[in-house]
Design a protein around this motif. Structure first.
Motif, PDB file in Angstrom:
ATOM      1  N   SER A 170       0.829  -1.205   0.000  1.00 28.58           N
ATOM      2  CA  SER A 170       0.000   0.000   0.000  1.00 28.58           C
ATOM      3  C   SER A 170       0.861   1.252   0.000  1.00 28.58           C
ATOM      4  CB  SER A 170      -0.896   0.018   1.242  1.00 28.58           C
ATOM      5  OG  SER A 170      -1.783  -1.072   1.270  1.00 28.58           O
ATOM      6  N   SER A 196      -0.282  12.068  -1.680  1.00 27.38           N
ATOM      7  CA  SER A 196      -0.851  13.357  -1.309  1.00 27.38           C
ATOM      8  C   SER A 196      -0.613  14.359  -2.426  1.00 27.38           C
ATOM      9  CB  SER A 196      -0.215  13.888  -0.027  1.00 27.38           C
ATOM     10  OG  SER A 196      -0.422  13.009   1.058  1.00 27.38           O
ATOM     11  N   ASN A 225      -4.197   0.432  -2.215  1.00 23.73           N
ATOM     12  CA  ASN A 225      -4.006  -0.858  -1.569  1.00 23.73           C
ATOM     13  C   ASN A 225      -3.920  -1.969  -2.619  1.00 23.73           C
ATOM     14  OD1 ASN A 225      -4.280   0.423   0.973  1.00 23.73           O
ATOM     15  ND2 ASN A 225      -6.503   0.121   0.943  1.00 23.73           N
ATOM     16  N   GLN A 235      -5.336   6.764  -1.565  1.00 20.00           N
ATOM     17  CA  GLN A 235      -4.923   5.576  -0.827  1.00 20.00           C
ATOM     18  C   GLN A 235      -4.941   4.408  -1.789  1.00 20.00           C
ATOM     19  OE1 GLN A 235      -3.943   5.145   2.496  1.00 20.00           O
ATOM     20  NE2 GLN A 235      -3.441   3.067   1.814  1.00 20.00           N
ATOM     21  N   ARG A 238       0.099   5.768   0.170  1.00 23.47           N
ATOM     22  CA  ARG A 238      -0.854   6.875   0.221  1.00 23.47           C
ATOM     23  C   ARG A 238      -0.200   8.090  -0.410  1.00 23.47           C
ATOM     24  NH1 ARG A 238      -2.921  10.747   5.063  1.00 23.47           N
ATOM     25  NH2 ARG A 238      -5.088  11.056   4.392  1.00 23.47           N
ATOM     26  N   TYR A 298      -5.928  13.197  -1.645  1.00 25.29           N
ATOM     27  CA  TYR A 298      -5.170  12.003  -1.346  1.00 25.29           C
ATOM     28  C   TYR A 298      -5.601  10.845  -2.255  1.00 25.29           C
ATOM     29  CZ  TYR A 298      -4.458  14.613   2.986  1.00 25.29           C
ATOM     30  OH  TYR A 298      -4.159  15.590   3.902  1.00 25.29           O
TER      31      TYR A 298
END
Length: 115
Positions: A17, A21, A83, A81, A19, A79
């Motif tokens: 994963s 920004s 996964n 995210q 994340r 953002y």
């Protein structure tokens, strides 16, 4: 002067994963529907996900169920995210408005998914 700065990319193993920004300055992001795009080596830049001013989200089929786009209007930031990353997610990721504005393109952030 408008500046969008993407960050959070890196090298990750398949299934991992990250994340991302996107911090905006010189523009009030809250006024726009915003999006993430990506460009893999040798391919054209493609739309990945978007979020409207009202919070409605949309995703390209390839990332549905794995990626989540969000925004923090107080921080003028969006953002992504990510996964269950796959090697085919390897690309430079960019943020921009849903109808991309040329001067908003930043340097992007590299995401590499490899074992």
């Amino acid at each position: 002067q408008v500046q969008l700065v993407e960050s959070g990319g890196g090298l990750v193993q398949p299934g991992g994963s990250l994340r991302l920004s996107c911090a905006a300055s010189g523009v009030v992001f809250t006024r726009y529907d915003v999006a993430w795009y990506r460009q893999a080596p040798g391919k054209q830049r493609e739309w990945v996900a978007s979020i409207s001013v009202g919070g409605r989200t949309a995703y390209t089929e390839a990332v549905k169920g794995r990626f989540t786009i969000s925004r923090d209007n107080a921080k003028n930031t969006e953002y992504l995210q990510m996964n269950s990353l796959k090697p085919e997610d390897t690309a430079v990721y960019y943020c921009n408005t849903i109808a991309p504005i040329e001067k908003f393109w930043g340097q992007g952030t590299q995401v590499t998914v490899a074992s």
